[in-house]
Design an enzyme around this catalytic site. Sequence first.
Site, PDB file in Angstrom:
ATOM      1  N   GLU A  48       0.799  -1.220   0.000  1.00 13.64           N
ATOM      2  CA  GLU A  48       0.000   0.000   0.000  1.00 13.64           C
ATOM      3  C   GLU A  48       0.833   1.271   0.000  1.00 13.64           C
ATOM      4  OE1 GLU A  48      -2.452  -0.342   3.473  1.00 13.64           O
ATOM      5  OE2 GLU A  48      -0.782  -1.223   4.549  1.00 13.64           O
ATOM      6  N   LEU A  49       2.067   1.226   0.459  1.00 13.13           N
ATOM      7  CA  LEU A  49       2.860   2.454   0.442  1.00 13.13           C
ATOM      8  C   LEU A  49       3.270   2.847  -0.968  1.00 13.13           C
ATOM      9  CD1 LEU A  49       6.381   1.669   2.009  1.00 13.13           C
ATOM     10  CD2 LEU A  49       5.066   0.194   0.529  1.00 13.13           C
TER      11      LEU A  49
END
Lengths: 298, 257
Positions: free
Chosen positions: B52-53
Amino acid sequence: MTGGKVMTMAEAISRLVPDGASVAMGTCLEPAIPFAAGHELIRQRRRDLTLIGPISDGLFDQLIGAGCVARIRAAWVGNVSEGLGHCYRRATERGEPRQIEVCDYSNFAVSLALWAAAWNAPYLPTRTLLGSDILKTNPDLEVVDGAVRVRPLRPDVAIVHVQRSDPEGRAHLWGPLGVTEEAGLAARRIIVCCEELVEPEVVLSDPNRILFPDTKVAAVVHEPGGTHPSPLQGHWRRDHGAYREYARRSRTAEGYREWLEEWVLGVPDRRAYLERVDRERLRVRERRLAAPVDYGDE
Amino acid sequence: MSERYTAQELMVAAAAREIKDGELVFVGMRLPILAYGVAHHTHAPRARALYELGLMREQAPDAFLGTMGDPPNVVGALWATRMSNVMALMAQGEVDLGFIGGAEVDRFGNLNTSYIGDPSRPRTKLPGSGGGADIAILSRRWVTLMRHEPRRLVERVSYVTSPGYGDGPDWRRRHGLPGGGPAAIVTTLGVLRFPEGGGEAYLATIHPGHSLEEVRGATGWDLTVADDLGPTPEPTDEELAWIRRLDPDGFWTRADR
């Protein structure tokens, strides 16, 4: 090299982050967290801050424990490799050292709220968060016609740490970006902390890599090692042991205060802090250079 | 409990087997990072990972990762980008499988990672959603991992951070959730699954060395059991070798964290 924006961390925090400010930090998620800036906020005894971010790996917990924070607007606050944030728990469960207000988001919703502010939109519609109780504990989310409206979230200041910047704040960051671009564009102003302060020719040679318009950047702080214990691509590995030690010591309020005295209040600045860290163990040594790109124009 | 492996090692191997070759996997924090590595190096060499980063990979780094943001996870990536770009793929239904860490789950697979007790003055404040709610709502199916205790597997969670099947099979459709919902709960005692089309979790397998009585005693609702209930397959030597190579100090699999 001089520039009107280049200043020390103490100056940047003192000039640009007043009591009551809303501050976005930790926008890359686990890497590149501006711990040095957070610790300076604690040393200057800033109060009533609103902290904005997706997840916070340790830093928000430290600021909450030091009594700097009134509000959290984030998706996750804790310690990624160790688990719960003990100061966050004490503040929300017992009001120690003070009561804080929590406004819940998911990661995607934080990003959307920052983009909404960046685009000056009244809201952004999304399907994420449908069916989640986060809708009940965040007044800035509303379901209309089967979609969630995420209202804008505009930080007063975004604080980022990048690999390099010039004195005007043309910042190059590589590796995963998280919500850094939208946080910077949404914010009224930006503090750029950098591992290397370079000549403008260096960053202007690759304008695609510049994160924000320099007009948003109000301060540039040359702060090598400012992300410890979080990693920085090309420079520093993550110091897992430091996260573990923080988790262990912050389990009690007394243990946290001792940790705070040792690592924040008892050190004048980042340089002194780094002297206590085994930097050689954490330094990235292997170089992996990207291929150059050709911006030739005629 | 076996001498050959720890409870966490069995959970990682079980989680890894949820990943099918060629799938796009939204990898969460902690044990699933290891599970993707094991799956990639064993039965699912073409499974891709999204973090997700802002990362996409097609192979797991041959290195220990404390978080998805550790520098070895960036080297060799297919894409290093912003969070909203990886969320875009998930919003389009491109993510086959997501992993979510859980603190409390109920019989319909709803997860609470936010508050135990009244949110305005919680008895326990948990860290929050992170990307969990996004994965629960948008991915095609998802799996959660947690310790099997009566206080964690509860009749009804008090706060739904990441929705499962709500109050029954039709709930997701009625509320307009685009993703498919939970597929499995991997615990320290067994693996729970959900019926086709969603609904209430049932016990599908029990980990070797544990009994049905023990699982029932550690579950906060009257647990339904599969007709063909059997043991969870033990980790293979190859899986164990990869787990120990990717987690050489037992950070995830030998310490209690």
